[in-house]
Scaffold this motif. Structure first.
Motif, PDB file in Angstrom:
ATOM      1  N   ARG A 177      -4.638  -5.087   8.359  1.00 44.50           N
ATOM      2  CA  ARG A 177      -3.484  -4.740   7.531  1.00 44.50           C
ATOM      3  C   ARG A 177      -3.301  -3.235   7.612  1.00 44.50           C
ATOM      4  O   ARG A 177      -4.263  -2.479   7.526  1.00 44.50           O
ATOM      5  N   SER A 208      -2.049   0.391   6.144  1.00 38.34           N
ATOM      6  CA  SER A 208      -1.862   1.025   4.837  1.00 38.34           C
ATOM      7  C   SER A 208      -1.636   2.517   5.049  1.00 38.34           C
ATOM      8  O   SER A 208      -1.933   3.055   6.119  1.00 38.34           O
ATOM      9  N   THR A 250       0.905  -0.075   0.821  1.00 34.78           N
ATOM     10  CA  THR A 250       0.996  -1.008   1.943  1.00 34.78           C
ATOM     11  C   THR A 250       1.931  -0.399   2.981  1.00 34.78           C
ATOM     12  O   THR A 250       2.754   0.465   2.659  1.00 34.78           O
ATOM     13  N   GLU A 251       1.826  -0.858   4.202  1.00 38.60           N
ATOM     14  CA  GLU A 251       2.641  -0.355   5.310  1.00 38.60           C
ATOM     15  C   GLU A 251       3.436  -1.533   5.869  1.00 38.60           C
ATOM     16  O   GLU A 251       2.868  -2.584   6.159  1.00 38.60           O
ATOM     17  N   ASN A 301       7.190   1.327   3.086  1.00 38.20           N
ATOM     18  CA  ASN A 301       5.931   1.210   2.338  1.00 38.20           C
ATOM     19  C   ASN A 301       6.225   0.656   0.964  1.00 38.20           C
ATOM     20  O   ASN A 301       7.369   0.643   0.533  1.00 38.20           O
ATOM     21  N   GLU A 302       5.178   0.240   0.279  1.00 39.00           N
ATOM     22  CA  GLU A 302       5.332  -0.123  -1.132  1.00 39.00           C
ATOM     23  C   GLU A 302       4.049   0.232  -1.875  1.00 39.00           C
ATOM     24  O   GLU A 302       2.961   0.226  -1.300  1.00 39.00           O
ATOM     25  N   ALA A 322      -2.189  -4.580  -4.623  1.00 37.31           N
ATOM     26  CA  ALA A 322      -2.049  -4.842  -3.183  1.00 37.31           C
ATOM     27  C   ALA A 322      -3.405  -4.832  -2.480  1.00 37.31           C
ATOM     28  O   ALA A 322      -3.615  -5.525  -1.483  1.00 37.31           O
ATOM     29  N   PHE A 323      -4.325  -4.000  -2.977  1.00 40.46           N
ATOM     30  CA  PHE A 323      -5.660  -3.893  -2.381  1.00 40.46           C
ATOM     31  C   PHE A 323      -6.709  -4.004  -3.486  1.00 40.46           C
ATOM     32  O   PHE A 323      -6.452  -3.628  -4.627  1.00 40.46           O
ATOM     33  N   ARG A 359      -9.319   0.530  -2.471  1.00 44.84           N
ATOM     34  CA  ARG A 359      -8.543   1.710  -2.878  1.00 44.84           C
ATOM     35  C   ARG A 359      -9.455   2.922  -3.057  1.00 44.84           C
ATOM     36  O   ARG A 359      -9.150   4.021  -2.606  1.00 44.84           O
ATOM     37  N   LYS A 385      -9.017  -7.454   8.314  1.00 47.72           N
ATOM     38  CA  LYS A 385      -8.818  -8.605   7.425  1.00 47.72           C
ATOM     39  C   LYS A 385     -10.100  -9.414   7.224  1.00 47.72           C
ATOM     40  O   LYS A 385     -10.304 -10.018   6.177  1.00 47.72           O
TER      41      LYS A 385
END
Length: 346
Positions: free
Chosen positions: A217, A219, A237-238, A255-256, A261-262, A267, A298
């Motif tokens: 994933r 980021s 996130t990317e 991004n968000e 998300a993690f 983090r 992942k």
């Protein structure tokens, strides 16, 4: 002598009272949206007016004949030579400071002609740090590991296989040349046919980063290297390779930020690695705003260094509008603080 700024409210007050004009020159004001609300005398000089003249701090000069733009640097250099821009800067006086998304040696020369100062590390240093090969080396020094890789010139497919056998990274690969924007020079090579498709962009390009391909994933995380240490923003996130949103394969398209998300441990680890990288950048002579892309495996959740962007980015608006930014101060304010030469203690 100006007193030392000791806390966030003193830093905020310092910028609310700022007298020197600060200009963000770019195609639009997107990357530094809202910074004008934090720093007095902050103006945007843009090529495209996304506000139809309604934004009090956006200035767009009238269109003049120009050669076709090939880059953001070209747009900035056109703007800095525009009579209406020169008149605005002279009229507002003070000691003008300039910040950019992209700039080159010509931009630096034009700013000097205007009697201004670029509040970013030199273009030459930024270019050196932007080199993906250099990023791996800085990361290694900082203890921030990249995906298992080797750095080498590539003569042909057979040579590539020999390099990978020696490095023990298999033959399912991702290759990156030293410079490239948003997936343009990232190649996925699993067979000779894949290699042939991209060989004109690989052979003769000098040292190439050859990585083992992992299922990951993407980021992104932004930070600011200051005299007082590295300040780190949130992990984002990317969004990469959505064909509805980007014209080319593997291209970045957004991004968000959201806290779930993690996992918290991911983090925390990403923040720690970013801090280490920022501390190493300071030793390399770089300071100010930067962004790191991390690849998160992942299967194992291991975090690998993807790339460094030694500048503000397309994600900067998000970092600077995140909840923590409104509670304390946007990350970019610390970049401005670092270049203001004001004494501060965090």
């Amino acid at each position: 002598m100006a007193k030392e700024l000791k806390n966030i409210s003193e830093i905020r007050r310092f910028f609310h009272r700022n007298e020197d004009p600060i200009y963000f020159v770019s195609a639009t004001n997107f990357n530094l949206l809202g910074i004008d609300e934090w720093a007095k005398n902050f103006k945007y000089i843009c090529y495209i007016d996304t506000y139809d003249g309604r934004h009090p701090n956006v200035f767009c000069p009238s269109e003049q004949p120009h050669v076709e733009f090939q880059s953001i640097e070209d747009i900035n250099n056109y703007l800095l030579q525009h009579k209406e821009v020169i008149d605005l800067v002279k009229r507002r006086g003070g000691k003008p400071k300039f910040v950019f998304l992209m700039f080159d040696a010509e931009t630096e020369r034009l700013v000097k002609e205007l009697g201004g100062e670029v509040w970013f590390p030199k273009a030459k240093l930024r270019t050196k740090m932007d080199n993906k090969i250099e990023t791996v080396r800085v990361g290694n020094k900082a203890g921030v590991p990249s995906v298992p890789n080797t750095l080498s010139e590539v003569k042909d497919y057979k040579h590539l296989q020999e390099i990978c056998d020696k490095a023990g990274i298999g033959h399912d690969l991702v290759l990156q040349s030293a410079f490239g924007d948003s997936g343009h020079t990232t190649f996925f090579i699993k067979s000779e046919a894949d290699f042939r498709r991209h060989q004109h962009e690989i052979i003769g390009e000098g040292e190439i980063k050859i990585m083992k391909r992992i299922d990951c994933r993407g980021s992104a995380i932004e930070a600011c290297a200051t005299d007082q240490g590295t300040i780190v923003g949130p992990l984002m996130t990317e969004l990469v390779g959505f064909k509805e949103l980007t014209p080319y394969r593997g291209g970045w398209c957004g991004n968000e930020i959201f806290s779930t998300a993690f996992a918290p441990s991911t983090r925390q680890k990403a923040r720690q690695l970013t801090f280490q990288f920022g501390e190493q950048l300071r030793k390399e002579g770089y300071r100010g705003y930067f962004e790191l892309d991390f690849l998160i495996d992942k299967k194992t959740n291991e975090i690998w260094l993807g790339e460094l962007n030694p500048r503000i980015t397309g994600a900067s608006s998000m970092t600077n509008h995140a909840a923590f930014a409104h509670a304390d101060a946007p990350l970019f304010l610390f970049h401005l603080l670092e270049f203001s030469k004001a004494k501060f203690k965090l």
